[in-house]
Design a protein around this motif. Structure first.
Motif, mmCIF file in Angstrom:
data_model
loop_
_atom_site.group_PDB
_atom_site.id
_atom_site.type_symbol
_atom_site.label_atom_id
_atom_site.label_comp_id
_atom_site.label_asym_id
_atom_site.label_seq_id
_atom_site.Cartn_x
_atom_site.Cartn_y
_atom_site.Cartn_z
ATOM 1 N N THR A 32 52.194 3.561 5.038
ATOM 2 C CA THR A 32 52.909 4.311 6.328
ATOM 3 C C THR A 32 51.916 2.739 7.701
ATOM 4 O O THR A 32 52.133 3.109 8.552
ATOM 5 C CB THR A 32 52.783 5.849 6.569
ATOM 6 O OG1 THR A 32 51.393 6.201 6.025
ATOM 7 C CG2 THR A 32 53.442 6.686 6.169
ATOM 8 N N ARG A 37 52.606 -0.052 12.016
ATOM 9 C CA ARG A 37 51.903 -1.218 12.721
ATOM 10 C C ARG A 37 53.592 -2.814 13.157
ATOM 11 O O ARG A 37 53.641 -3.228 13.462
ATOM 12 C CB ARG A 37 50.861 -2.615 11.410
ATOM 13 C CG ARG A 37 49.658 -1.800 12.313
ATOM 14 C CD ARG A 37 48.618 -2.552 11.388
ATOM 15 N NE ARG A 37 49.207 -2.714 10.575
ATOM 16 C CZ ARG A 37 47.789 -1.382 9.122
ATOM 17 N NH1 ARG A 37 47.520 -0.023 9.717
ATOM 18 N NH2 ARG A 37 48.282 -1.089 7.573
ATOM 19 N N MET A 54 46.811 5.075 17.139
ATOM 20 C CA MET A 54 47.197 3.969 15.886
ATOM 21 C C MET A 54 45.265 3.285 16.628
ATOM 22 O O MET A 54 44.522 3.363 16.190
ATOM 23 C CB MET A 54 47.444 3.051 15.506
ATOM 24 C CG MET A 54 48.930 3.948 14.883
ATOM 25 S SD MET A 54 50.259 2.340 14.714
ATOM 26 C CE MET A 54 49.371 1.511 12.645
ATOM 27 N N ASP A 58 43.237 8.396 15.862
ATOM 28 C CA ASP A 58 43.950 9.000 15.664
ATOM 29 C C ASP A 58 45.522 8.758 14.476
ATOM 30 O O ASP A 58 46.017 7.859 14.614
ATOM 31 C CB ASP A 58 44.505 10.022 16.802
ATOM 32 C CG ASP A 58 43.362 9.810 18.113
ATOM 33 O OD1 ASP A 58 42.204 10.204 17.689
ATOM 34 O OD2 ASP A 58 43.227 10.558 19.050
ATOM 35 N N VAL A 60 49.285 9.635 13.406
ATOM 36 C CA VAL A 60 50.795 10.254 14.598
ATOM 37 C C VAL A 60 50.856 11.334 14.457
ATOM 38 O O VAL A 60 50.985 11.395 13.109
ATOM 39 C CB VAL A 60 51.294 8.813 13.482
ATOM 40 C CG1 VAL A 60 52.845 8.459 14.591
ATOM 41 C CG2 VAL A 60 50.151 7.209 14.591
ATOM 42 N N GLY A 86 48.523 6.089 1.945
ATOM 43 C CA GLY A 86 48.357 6.784 3.316
ATOM 44 C C GLY A 86 49.262 7.541 3.797
ATOM 45 O O GLY A 86 49.383 8.466 5.058
ATOM 46 N N ARG A 89 49.285 12.738 5.044
ATOM 47 C CA ARG A 89 47.667 12.500 5.295
ATOM 48 C C ARG A 89 47.081 13.444 6.116
ATOM 49 O O ARG A 89 46.264 14.342 6.344
ATOM 50 C CB ARG A 89 47.709 11.454 6.743
ATOM 51 C CG ARG A 89 46.326 10.365 6.365
ATOM 52 C CD ARG A 89 46.533 9.746 7.611
ATOM 53 N NE ARG A 89 46.267 8.281 7.028
ATOM 54 C CZ ARG A 89 46.557 7.235 7.076
ATOM 55 N NH1 ARG A 89 46.790 6.697 6.282
ATOM 56 N NH2 ARG A 89 45.401 6.292 7.359
ATOM 57 N N GLN A 93 52.827 17.570 6.598
ATOM 58 C CA GLN A 93 53.215 16.261 5.633
ATOM 59 C C GLN A 93 53.613 16.187 4.289
ATOM 60 O O GLN A 93 54.495 15.733 3.504
ATOM 61 C CB GLN A 93 52.052 14.660 6.473
ATOM 62 C CG GLN A 93 52.492 14.225 7.439
ATOM 63 C CD GLN A 93 51.544 13.240 7.651
ATOM 64 O OE1 GLN A 93 51.412 12.478 6.537
ATOM 65 N NE2 GLN A 93 51.253 12.251 8.922
ATOM 66 N N ARG A 156 42.539 -6.194 12.614
ATOM 67 C CA ARG A 156 42.944 -5.316 12.831
ATOM 68 C C ARG A 156 42.405 -4.451 14.086
ATOM 69 O O ARG A 156 41.348 -3.789 13.863
ATOM 70 C CB ARG A 156 43.620 -4.180 11.886
ATOM 71 C CG ARG A 156 44.756 -4.141 10.986
ATOM 72 C CD ARG A 156 44.042 -2.572 9.344
ATOM 73 N NE ARG A 156 44.404 -1.557 10.494
ATOM 74 C CZ ARG A 156 44.780 -0.633 9.464
ATOM 75 N NH1 ARG A 156 45.052 -0.607 7.963
ATOM 76 N NH2 ARG A 156 44.259 0.416 9.525
ATOM 77 N N ARG A 167 38.918 7.269 12.472
ATOM 78 C CA ARG A 167 39.630 7.812 10.959
ATOM 79 C C ARG A 167 38.728 8.352 10.085
ATOM 80 O O ARG A 167 39.283 9.566 9.369
ATOM 81 C CB ARG A 167 39.459 6.302 11.063
ATOM 82 C CG ARG A 167 40.993 5.648 11.820
ATOM 83 C CD ARG A 167 40.778 3.849 11.934
ATOM 84 N NE ARG A 167 41.387 3.857 10.236
ATOM 85 C CZ ARG A 167 40.916 2.875 10.168
ATOM 86 N NH1 ARG A 167 40.326 1.756 10.922
ATOM 87 N NH2 ARG A 167 42.094 2.494 9.153
HETATM 88 P P1 AMP Z 1 46.573 2.824 8.100
HETATM 89 O O1 AMP Z 1 46.781 1.858 7.653
HETATM 90 O O2 AMP Z 1 47.117 3.820 6.278
HETATM 91 O O3 AMP Z 1 44.813 2.835 7.676
HETATM 92 O O4 AMP Z 1 46.698 3.669 8.699
HETATM 93 C C1 AMP Z 1 46.288 2.840 10.044
HETATM 94 C C2 AMP Z 1 46.693 3.726 10.718
HETATM 95 O O5 AMP Z 1 48.196 4.297 11.410
HETATM 96 C C3 AMP Z 1 46.027 5.358 10.501
HETATM 97 O O6 AMP Z 1 44.867 5.375 11.475
HETATM 98 C C4 AMP Z 1 47.222 6.641 11.962
HETATM 99 O O7 AMP Z 1 46.963 6.272 13.000
HETATM 100 C C5 AMP Z 1 48.078 5.912 11.350
HETATM 101 N N1 AMP Z 1 48.892 6.752 10.296
HETATM 102 C C6 AMP Z 1 49.128 6.107 9.431
HETATM 103 N N2 AMP Z 1 49.570 6.278 7.640
HETATM 104 C C7 AMP Z 1 49.542 7.568 8.732
HETATM 105 C C8 AMP Z 1 50.111 9.499 8.480
HETATM 106 N N3 AMP Z 1 50.117 9.689 7.239
HETATM 107 N N4 AMP Z 1 50.085 9.857 9.617
HETATM 108 C C9 AMP Z 1 49.645 10.151 10.572
HETATM 109 N N5 AMP Z 1 48.995 9.085 11.095
HETATM 110 C C10 AMP Z 1 49.216 7.871 9.822
#
Ligand code: AMP
Length: 208
Positions: A32, A37, A54, A58, A60, A86, A89, A93, A156, A167
């Protein structure tokens, strides 16, 4: 094989996902974070909504992420298995995923939890860099990019020390409460995520 890759930010989910896909090329990889992204980079309506959350580290909102994943799970490449990276979370969900999989008569095989103590996470994340051309993930200290790649690696936006704290806090407050739901099903595989990536990969493969 249908599985979830679970763990705090910086646990090595992306790195281990790439290794798992080498060994199990038939399964689809649904990250996700990557999907969001891409939406931000493309400037889609979803990307515009997700961007600020993001950047701040926080989560999403559930309704946006759940819609994205449900749509993706319908695609033909998920028929032979998938790896959710991911997601889920939050408890809502996980409930949405459960409901959708139940309705489709699909059961999850594994929830792989990569465990890394908080004190190692900040170092791991702030040193993390990505090669935008290949998607390869490096670490400036532990796994430095080769000289020919060094000039193009990027960091990132949410891999800053401030965003990492947020996070990690979100992981503990919102995400770990998801685990008991899967523990009840007997599909949780706890993996020690400390050590070189190939050792962690071996632990995962043994657990599967
Ligand atoms: P990640 O690449 O998995 O670390 O995700 C990067 C960012 O994307 C997270 O810090 C959130 O802001 C958002 N994100 C990714 N997956 C989720 C999810 N399942 N629920 C909510 N936000 C998400």
């Amino acid at each position: 094989m249908r599985m979830i890759l679970f763990g705090p930010p910086g646990a090595g989910k992306g790195t281990q996902a790439a290794r798992l896909l080498e060994r199990h090329p038939e399964i689809a990889h649904l990250s996700t974070g990557d999907m969001l992204r891409a939406a931000v980079a493309e400037g889609t309506a979803l990307g515009k909504q997700a961007d600020a959350f993001m950047k701040a580290g926080d989560l999403v909102p559930d309704e946006l992420v759940v819609g994205l994943v449900m749509e993706r799970l319908q695609k033909p490449d998920c028929q032979d298995g998938f790896m959710l990276d991911g997601f889920p979370r939050t408890v809502p969900q996980a409930a949405a995923l459960d409901k959708a999989l139940d309705a489709a008569g699909i059961a999850l095989d594994h929830v792989v939890v990569i465990e890394v103590p908080d004190e190692l996470i900040v170092d791991r994340i702030t040193g993390r860099r990505m090669d935008p051309e290949t998607g390869a993930i490096y670490h400036m200290k532990f796994d430095p990019p080769p000289a020919e790649v060094l000039d193009r690696v990027i960091q990132r936006k949410d891999d800053t020390a401030e965003a990492v704290t947020s996070r990690l806090a979100k992981y503990h407050s919102e995400t770990t409460p998801v685990l008991p739901l899967y523990q009840d099903k007997g599909i949780v595989r706890l993996i020690d995520g400390v050590g070189p990536p190939h050792e962690v990969a071996l632990r995962i493969e043994t657990a599967l």
